[in-house]
Design an enzyme around this catalytic site. Structure first.
Site, mmCIF file in Angstrom:
data_model
loop_
_atom_site.group_PDB
_atom_site.id
_atom_site.type_symbol
_atom_site.label_atom_id
_atom_site.label_comp_id
_atom_site.label_asym_id
_atom_site.label_seq_id
_atom_site.Cartn_x
_atom_site.Cartn_y
_atom_site.Cartn_z
ATOM 1 N N CYS A 221 0.818 -1.213 0.000
ATOM 2 C CA CYS A 221 0.000 0.000 0.000
ATOM 3 C C CYS A 221 0.852 1.263 0.000
ATOM 4 O O CYS A 221 0.363 2.345 -0.332
ATOM 5 C CB CYS A 221 -0.949 0.004 1.193
ATOM 6 S SG CYS A 221 -0.125 -0.058 2.793
ATOM 7 N N PRO B 72 6.748 -4.365 11.196
ATOM 8 C CA PRO B 72 7.279 -5.663 10.805
ATOM 9 C C PRO B 72 6.649 -6.264 9.556
ATOM 10 O O PRO B 72 7.208 -7.179 8.970
ATOM 11 C CB PRO B 72 6.967 -6.534 12.033
ATOM 12 C CG PRO B 72 5.708 -5.942 12.594
ATOM 13 C CD PRO B 72 5.803 -4.457 12.336
ATOM 14 N N SER C 271 9.703 2.691 6.220
ATOM 15 C CA SER C 271 8.244 2.576 6.245
ATOM 16 C C SER C 271 7.592 3.842 6.776
ATOM 17 O O SER C 271 8.212 4.622 7.505
ATOM 18 C CB SER C 271 7.819 1.389 7.121
ATOM 19 O OG SER C 271 8.287 0.173 6.585
ATOM 20 N N ARG D 297 4.329 1.307 -1.285
ATOM 21 C CA ARG D 297 5.451 1.313 -2.220
ATOM 22 C C ARG D 297 5.235 0.284 -3.323
ATOM 23 O O ARG D 297 4.580 -0.744 -3.116
ATOM 24 C CB ARG D 297 6.772 1.054 -1.507
ATOM 25 C CG ARG D 297 7.016 -0.375 -1.084
ATOM 26 C CD ARG D 297 8.351 -0.565 -0.377
ATOM 27 N NE ARG D 297 8.390 0.218 0.856
ATOM 28 C CZ ARG D 297 9.211 1.257 1.042
ATOM 29 N NH1 ARG D 297 10.056 1.613 0.101
ATOM 30 N NH2 ARG D 297 9.199 1.919 2.188
ATOM 31 N N GLU E 26 -3.849 -9.453 5.959
ATOM 32 C CA GLU E 26 -3.062 -9.252 7.176
ATOM 33 C C GLU E 26 -3.401 -7.938 7.866
ATOM 34 O O GLU E 26 -3.484 -7.878 9.100
ATOM 35 C CB GLU E 26 -1.571 -9.293 6.831
ATOM 36 C CG GLU E 26 -0.665 -9.204 8.043
ATOM 37 C CD GLU E 26 0.806 -9.271 7.675
ATOM 38 O OE1 GLU E 26 1.637 -9.353 8.593
ATOM 39 O OE2 GLU E 26 1.136 -9.235 6.470
ATOM 40 N N THR E 27 -3.625 -6.874 7.076
ATOM 41 C CA THR E 27 -3.929 -5.570 7.672
ATOM 42 C C THR E 27 -5.221 -5.628 8.467
ATOM 43 O O THR E 27 -5.292 -5.134 9.603
ATOM 44 C CB THR E 27 -4.022 -4.489 6.578
ATOM 45 O OG1 THR E 27 -2.765 -4.390 5.913
ATOM 46 C CG2 THR E 27 -4.368 -3.136 7.190
ATOM 47 N N GLN F 267 6.100 -9.216 3.627
ATOM 48 C CA GLN F 267 5.703 -8.924 2.248
ATOM 49 C C GLN F 267 6.884 -9.083 1.296
ATOM 50 O O GLN F 267 6.738 -9.585 0.183
ATOM 51 C CB GLN F 267 5.132 -7.510 2.172
ATOM 52 C CG GLN F 267 3.806 -7.364 2.903
ATOM 53 C CD GLN F 267 3.417 -5.905 3.124
ATOM 54 O OE1 GLN F 267 4.274 -5.032 3.283
ATOM 55 N NE2 GLN F 267 2.118 -5.635 3.147
ATOM 56 N N GLY G 206 -12.536 -6.863 4.086
ATOM 57 C CA GLY G 206 -11.283 -7.488 3.671
ATOM 58 C C GLY G 206 -10.929 -8.618 4.618
ATOM 59 O O GLY G 206 -11.543 -8.776 5.683
ATOM 60 N N ALA G 207 -9.929 -9.402 4.238
ATOM 61 C CA ALA G 207 -9.544 -10.536 5.083
ATOM 62 C C ALA G 207 -8.041 -10.780 5.035
ATOM 63 O O ALA G 207 -7.579 -11.883 5.290
ATOM 64 C CB ALA G 207 -10.295 -11.797 4.642
#
EC number: 1.2.1.70
Length: 413
Positions: A50, A111, A105, A52, A188-189, A116, A185-186
């Site tokens: 999201c 982390p 970041s 880069r 990691e975020t 990713q 959504g489902a």
């Protein structure tokens, strides 16, 4: 072979540009294959998050990558040269280590980026886009990053975009246990947001996802309700907080749907956070009264405040990155020298075998083994020294002082 990174991030490009240059996991394999079809591109790794989109490769010129990026249909009319950066060789290695460590970041030390990056590496390797150079670099980056995170406090006092969103929501609704929350959504975020909200006392959740089975997997441990994306308009009037983070290429929540929900809510405030790229919630929704809509870029101010807790650790981590980058480049030079050493050894062994064959044949014709051995040693010495001696004489004639000094050091003279 050169090392190069070319890309955009939250510092170099606004959200409106970044969201047009997103490669989903489904698109990435085809994108990499297309990139490898470009002249001079032998290896490539594509990292798209999201914040880069970066391409790590082994080409000489960044223009090669820029040309390929500019061919992407979604970038029509955008001059990427204004937003892209390029780093080469040790600067590239330093940059990749900073990215993997979370030093580059939006949320200092977060982390998720390392995971990713590892996924991007595995995908590129699986389709054959990783060769010897990137195959050597990224395991070294992962090892260096692990050491940096374990030996510094860069990952202490966890903060992330997910955590920042929860902090922001608490400014609007101080009692999260009384709020109805819709998570869209489902990935990691969303899982991180879910965890942070639950730890802050929130208990009433709806999870919307394209795949209902996946939504149920996330919802069940928290006794939440899983719903389909098509059900979102039905549930909007019931919720106080909406947080979305999908990989959808089109908005999932329109201004009209929110406007309708507000009428049913009798103007009660609605907190909305769009963590997706491209955006899940139509930006025009922010124009509605009683709607507090935040996107990724809006979170930067809050995140900047959280960075202060990690600044000291960041300085230590930066020093370690510099040390690890230099170490890697030196190891790379040693590896490259290994080819020279191997060829030199093979040449000397070839000369030895030739002279040994002559000596063995000579043994059959003489009764004087000492003379044979002396002749063998003399000839082998001359053969080994012939080329270096010729080159040194030429260097002296051409006044190549540095080469002569290097020879003295090399042969310990």
């Amino acid at each position: 072979m050169p090392l190069l990174v070319c890309g955009i991030n939250h510092q170099s490009a606004p959200l409106t540009v970044r969201e047009k240059l997103v490669f989903t996991p489904e698109r990435t394999p085809l994108a990499l294959q297309s990139l490898l079809a470009e002249k001079a591109v032998n290896e490539a790794l594509l990292l798209s998050t999201c914040n880069r989109t970066e391409i790590y490769t082994t080409v000489d010129e960044a223009a090669t990558i820029l040309r390929w990026l500019s061919k992407q249909p979604q970038l029509s009319g955008i001059d990427l040269r204004s937003f892209c950066y390029a780093r080469r060789d040790i600067e590239m290695v330093r940059h990749v280590m900073r990215v993997g460590s979370g030093l580059d970041s939006m949320v200092l030390g977060e982390p998720q980026i390392l995971g990713q990056m590892k996924q991007a590496y595995l995908l590129a390797r699986r389709i054959g886009a990783v060769g010897s150079e990137l195959g050597r670099l990224f395991p070294a980056v992962f090892a260096a990053t692990k050491r940096i995170r374990s030996e510094t406090a860069i990952g202490a006092n966890p903060v992330s975009i997910a955590y920042a969103v929860v902090q922001l929501a608490k400014r609007i609704f101080s009692h999260l246990n009384q709020c109805q929350i819709l998570l869209i959504g489902a990935g990691e975020t969303i899982e991180l947001v879910f965890s942070h909200l639950y730890n802050q006392g929130a208990r009433h959740f709806f999870i919307a996802n394209r795949t209902l089975t996946r939504a149920k997997q996330i919802a069940e441990p928290y006794h939440a309700q899983a719903i389909r994306l098509s059900d979102i308009p039905t549930y909007l009037p019931k919720v106080d907080i909406v947080i979305s983070a999908t990989m959808s290429q089109l908005p999932l929540v329109g201004k009209g749907a929110v406007e309708s929900a507000l009428r049913q809510r009798k103007r009660r405030p609605l907190f909305m956070a769009d963590l997706a790229l491209p955006r899940d919630i139509e930006p025009e929704t922010a124009q509605l009264e009683d709607v507090y809509l935040y996107n990724i870029d809006d979170l930067q101010t809050l995140i900047a405040q959280n960075r202060q807790t990690r600044e000291a650790a960041a300085k230590q981590a930066e020093a370690m990155v510099e040390m690890q980058a230099i170490h890697y480049m030196r190891q790379l030079q040693v590896h490259k020298a290994g080819d020279t050493i191997r060829r030199f050894r093979e040449r000397v062994e070839m000369l030895r075998d030739q002279e040994l064959e002559k000596a063995l044949a000579h043994f059959q014709r003489t009764n004087d083994p000492k003379a044979v051995i002396a002749h063998f040693a003399h000839n082998l010495t001359n053969k080994i020294l012939h080329q270096p001696t010729t080159k040194l004489r030429q260097a002296a004639y051409e006044d190549q002082v540095q080469l002569l000094l290097s020879a003295k050091e090399l042969f310990d003279l």
